[in-house]
Design a protein around this motif. Sequence first.
Motif, PDB file in Angstrom:
ATOM      1  N   SER A   5       4.210  -4.636 -57.550  1.00 14.96           N
ATOM      2  CA  SER A   5       2.775  -4.587 -57.329  1.00 14.96           C
ATOM      3  C   SER A   5       2.017  -3.340 -58.260  1.00 14.96           C
ATOM      4  CB  SER A   5       2.072  -4.308 -56.041  1.00 14.96           C
ATOM      5  OG  SER A   5       0.711  -4.228 -55.886  1.00 14.96           O
ATOM      6  N   ARG A   6       1.068  -3.834 -58.766  1.00 12.74           N
ATOM      7  CA  ARG A   6       0.233  -2.959 -59.886  1.00 12.74           C
ATOM      8  C   ARG A   6      -1.007  -2.325 -59.001  1.00 12.74           C
ATOM      9  NH1 ARG A   6       2.021  -3.205 -65.191  1.00 12.74           N
ATOM     10  NH2 ARG A   6       3.395  -4.653 -65.575  1.00 12.74           N
ATOM     11  N   ASP A   7      -1.086  -3.043 -57.756  1.00 18.22           N
ATOM     12  CA  ASP A   7      -2.191  -2.428 -57.076  1.00 18.22           C
ATOM     13  C   ASP A   7      -2.221  -1.088 -56.564  1.00 18.22           C
ATOM     14  OD1 ASP A   7      -4.161  -1.859 -55.170  1.00 18.22           O
ATOM     15  OD2 ASP A   7      -3.992  -3.845 -54.194  1.00 18.22           O
ATOM     16  N   PRO A   8      -2.919  -0.195 -57.176  1.00 19.08           N
ATOM     17  CA  PRO A   8      -3.015   1.411 -57.068  1.00 19.08           C
ATOM     18  C   PRO A   8      -2.987   1.722 -55.442  1.00 19.08           C
ATOM     19  CG  PRO A   8      -5.188   0.784 -58.033  1.00 19.08           C
ATOM     20  CD  PRO A   8      -4.333  -0.338 -57.991  1.00 19.08           C
ATOM     21  N   LEU A   9      -3.521   0.783 -54.411  1.00 19.71           N
ATOM     22  CA  LEU A   9      -3.586   1.115 -53.120  1.00 19.71           C
ATOM     23  C   LEU A   9      -2.194   0.846 -52.452  1.00 19.71           C
ATOM     24  CD1 LEU A   9      -6.929  -0.600 -52.349  1.00 19.71           C
ATOM     25  CD2 LEU A   9      -6.375   1.898 -52.462  1.00 19.71           C
ATOM     26  N   VAL A  10      -1.329  -0.270 -53.325  1.00 20.89           N
ATOM     27  CA  VAL A  10       0.035  -0.399 -52.809  1.00 20.89           C
ATOM     28  C   VAL A  10       0.943   0.679 -53.353  1.00 20.89           C
ATOM     29  CG1 VAL A  10       2.016  -1.924 -52.873  1.00 20.89           C
ATOM     30  CG2 VAL A  10      -0.285  -2.832 -52.612  1.00 20.89           C
ATOM     31  N   VAL A  11       0.733   0.869 -54.595  1.00 17.58           N
ATOM     32  CA  VAL A  11       1.454   2.152 -55.375  1.00 17.58           C
ATOM     33  C   VAL A  11       1.345   3.460 -54.613  1.00 17.58           C
ATOM     34  CG1 VAL A  11       1.724   3.184 -57.576  1.00 17.58           C
ATOM     35  CG2 VAL A  11       1.697   0.689 -57.696  1.00 17.58           C
ATOM     36  N   GLY A  12       0.170   3.581 -54.122  1.00 13.86           N
ATOM     37  CA  GLY A  12      -0.303   4.961 -53.637  1.00 13.86           C
ATOM     38  C   GLY A  12      -0.077   4.967 -52.034  1.00 13.86           C
ATOM     39  N   ARG A  13       0.551   3.820 -51.788  1.00 11.77           N
ATOM     40  CA  ARG A  13       1.086   3.875 -50.375  1.00 11.77           C
ATOM     41  C   ARG A  13      -0.136   3.717 -49.295  1.00 11.77           C
ATOM     42  NH1 ARG A  13       3.795   7.814 -51.392  1.00 11.77           N
ATOM     43  NH2 ARG A  13       3.365   8.930 -49.472  1.00 11.77           N
ATOM     44  N   VAL A  14      -1.251   3.611 -49.749  1.00 12.10           N
ATOM     45  CA  VAL A  14      -2.700   3.563 -48.905  1.00 12.10           C
ATOM     46  C   VAL A  14      -2.290   2.341 -48.104  1.00 12.10           C
ATOM     47  CG1 VAL A  14      -4.986   3.014 -48.722  1.00 12.10           C
ATOM     48  CG2 VAL A  14      -3.901   4.882 -50.512  1.00 12.10           C
ATOM     49  N   ILE A  15      -2.238   1.094 -48.819  1.00 18.36           N
ATOM     50  CA  ILE A  15      -1.820  -0.074 -48.003  1.00 18.36           C
ATOM     51  C   ILE A  15      -0.354   0.291 -47.503  1.00 18.36           C
ATOM     52  CG2 ILE A  15      -1.160  -2.482 -48.123  1.00 18.36           C
ATOM     53  CD1 ILE A  15      -4.111  -2.069 -48.898  1.00 18.36           C
ATOM     54  N   GLY A  16      -0.076   0.208 -46.101  1.00 18.47           N
ATOM     55  CA  GLY A  16       1.297   0.628 -45.626  1.00 18.47           C
ATOM     56  C   GLY A  16       1.121   1.845 -44.745  1.00 18.47           C
ATOM     57  N   ASP A  17       0.697   2.917 -45.239  1.00 15.32           N
ATOM     58  CA  ASP A  17       0.446   4.013 -44.351  1.00 15.32           C
ATOM     59  C   ASP A  17      -0.611   4.316 -43.742  1.00 15.32           C
ATOM     60  OD1 ASP A  17       2.900   5.150 -45.527  1.00 15.32           O
ATOM     61  OD2 ASP A  17       2.065   6.651 -46.832  1.00 15.32           O
ATOM     62  N   VAL A  18      -1.672   3.665 -44.297  1.00 13.27           N
ATOM     63  CA  VAL A  18      -3.028   3.804 -43.569  1.00 13.27           C
ATOM     64  C   VAL A  18      -3.775   2.233 -43.089  1.00 13.27           C
ATOM     65  CG1 VAL A  18      -5.544   4.595 -43.709  1.00 13.27           C
ATOM     66  CG2 VAL A  18      -3.462   6.053 -44.527  1.00 13.27           C
ATOM     67  N   LEU A  19      -3.370   1.407 -44.074  1.00 10.67           N
ATOM     68  CA  LEU A  19      -4.434  -0.068 -43.839  1.00 10.67           C
ATOM     69  C   LEU A  19      -3.318  -0.977 -44.174  1.00 10.67           C
ATOM     70  CD1 LEU A  19      -7.114   0.932 -46.280  1.00 10.67           C
ATOM     71  CD2 LEU A  19      -7.267   0.934 -43.892  1.00 10.67           C
ATOM     72  N   GLU A  20      -3.624  -2.299 -43.508  1.00 14.05           N
ATOM     73  CA  GLU A  20      -2.898  -3.522 -43.820  1.00 14.05           C
ATOM     74  C   GLU A  20      -3.493  -3.968 -45.281  1.00 14.05           C
ATOM     75  OE1 GLU A  20      -0.615  -4.436 -41.948  1.00 14.05           O
ATOM     76  OE2 GLU A  20      -0.871  -2.680 -40.803  1.00 14.05           O
ATOM     77  N   PRO A  21      -2.842  -4.967 -45.988  1.00 12.58           N
ATOM     78  CA  PRO A  21      -3.391  -5.535 -47.178  1.00 12.58           C
ATOM     79  C   PRO A  21      -4.896  -6.302 -46.556  1.00 12.58           C
ATOM     80  CG  PRO A  21      -1.180  -6.144 -46.736  1.00 12.58           C
ATOM     81  CD  PRO A  21      -1.548  -5.518 -45.677  1.00 12.58           C
ATOM     82  N   PHE A  22      -5.658  -6.177 -47.693  1.00 11.19           N
ATOM     83  CA  PHE A  22      -7.029  -6.639 -47.488  1.00 11.19           C
ATOM     84  C   PHE A  22      -7.523  -7.146 -48.963  1.00 11.19           C
ATOM     85  CE2 PHE A  22      -7.864  -2.366 -48.906  1.00 11.19           C
ATOM     86  CZ  PHE A  22      -9.068  -2.524 -49.649  1.00 11.19           C
ATOM     87  N   GLU A  23      -8.700  -7.749 -48.940  1.00  8.37           N
ATOM     88  CA  GLU A  23      -9.288  -8.164 -50.106  1.00  8.37           C
ATOM     89  C   GLU A  23     -10.552  -7.339 -50.121  1.00  8.37           C
ATOM     90  OE1 GLU A  23      -8.385 -10.001 -52.685  1.00  8.37           O
ATOM     91  OE2 GLU A  23      -6.613 -10.458 -51.624  1.00  8.37           O
ATOM     92  N   CYS A  24     -10.887  -6.630 -51.234  1.00  3.95           N
ATOM     93  CA  CYS A  24     -12.256  -6.031 -51.263  1.00  3.95           C
ATOM     94  C   CYS A  24     -13.354  -6.776 -51.425  1.00  3.95           C
ATOM     95  CB  CYS A  24     -12.100  -5.071 -52.731  1.00  3.95           C
ATOM     96  SG  CYS A  24     -13.578  -4.175 -53.012  1.00  3.95           S
ATOM     97  N   HIS A 118      -2.186  15.699 -51.188  1.00  2.00           N
ATOM     98  CA  HIS A 118      -2.534  14.821 -50.270  1.00  2.00           C
ATOM     99  C   HIS A 118      -3.463  13.823 -50.952  1.00  2.00           C
ATOM    100  CE1 HIS A 118      -1.973  17.758 -46.830  1.00  2.00           C
ATOM    101  NE2 HIS A 118      -1.634  18.127 -47.907  1.00  2.00           N
ATOM    102  N   ARG A 119      -3.572  12.678 -50.285  1.00  2.00           N
ATOM    103  CA  ARG A 119      -4.288  11.508 -50.690  1.00  2.00           C
ATOM    104  C   ARG A 119      -5.787  11.585 -49.425  1.00  2.00           C
ATOM    105  NH1 ARG A 119      -0.206   7.145 -48.949  1.00  2.00           N
ATOM    106  NH2 ARG A 119       0.208   8.901 -47.337  1.00  2.00           N
ATOM    107  N   VAL A 120      -6.853  11.485 -50.059  1.00  2.00           N
ATOM    108  CA  VAL A 120      -8.117  11.470 -49.356  1.00  2.00           C
ATOM    109  C   VAL A 120      -8.570   9.952 -49.538  1.00  2.00           C
ATOM    110  CG1 VAL A 120     -10.278  12.229 -48.928  1.00  2.00           C
ATOM    111  CG2 VAL A 120      -8.453  13.931 -49.341  1.00  2.00           C
ATOM    112  N   ILE A 121      -8.714   9.116 -48.625  1.00  2.45           N
ATOM    113  CA  ILE A 121      -9.109   7.817 -48.593  1.00  2.45           C
ATOM    114  C   ILE A 121     -10.490   7.505 -47.884  1.00  2.45           C
ATOM    115  CG2 ILE A 121      -7.846   5.420 -47.977  1.00  2.45           C
ATOM    116  CD1 ILE A 121      -5.444   6.961 -47.310  1.00  2.45           C
ATOM    117  N   PHE A 122     -11.098   6.983 -48.585  1.00  6.54           N
ATOM    118  CA  PHE A 122     -12.453   6.376 -48.108  1.00  6.54           C
ATOM    119  C   PHE A 122     -12.474   4.982 -47.930  1.00  6.54           C
ATOM    120  CE2 PHE A 122     -13.308   9.978 -50.895  1.00  6.54           C
ATOM    121  CZ  PHE A 122     -14.442  10.762 -49.984  1.00  6.54           C
ATOM    122  N   VAL A 123     -12.727   4.342 -46.737  1.00  9.03           N
ATOM    123  CA  VAL A 123     -12.615   3.270 -46.207  1.00  9.03           C
ATOM    124  C   VAL A 123     -13.811   2.717 -45.458  1.00  9.03           C
ATOM    125  CG1 VAL A 123     -11.117   1.772 -44.718  1.00  9.03           C
ATOM    126  CG2 VAL A 123     -10.075   3.920 -45.458  1.00  9.03           C
TER     127      VAL A 123
END
Length: 176
Positions: A5-24, A118-123
């Motif tokens: 995946s080239r999605d930065p949310l997947v590459v940065g493990r935001v999807i997985g560590d914090v969130l499920e896959p979603f569509e913006c 660290h990652r700081v994530i705005f959801v």
Amino acid sequence: MPGGSRDPLVVGRVIGDVLEPFECSIPMRVTYGNRDVSNGCEFKPSQVINQPRISIGGDDLRNFYTLVAVDPDAPSPSDPNLREYLHWLVTDIPATTGPSFGHEVVTYESPRPMMGIHRVIFVLFRQLGRETVYAPGWRQNFNTRDFAELYNLGLPVAVVYFNIQRESGSGGRRLY
């Protein structure tokens, strides 16, 4: 990497560590000073002392949103036993506005990592109605997925994150 995946949310493990896959589905802009946050960019602690300006898109003022800002790498990425650390929680934000028009449930606390990157994530979540989200009891060990499930928020409508690490020259060993 083929097939990766080239999605930065997947590459940065935001999807997985914090969130499920979603569509913006809603535009969200996060700005510290005059600098926009883009996925994976780097900020220094001195650049994020004050809460950011956030503008939320949408076209229906009857829609309300909840903004969550978390650090999933607290206290260190190698041992994130406080995952997730809640830095900010604002509810009842009308579409087309920002957090200053909502209800600040947990005040902004600037990220101050001591070890590692660290990652700081705005959801951003869309609420089903107003005044339907309440403050958690503490900041550490917050869980964005559980929070969304508890308040029936569904999947996020927008997410952006940045990386941050301790600034050199801020503490550490003193040589006399």
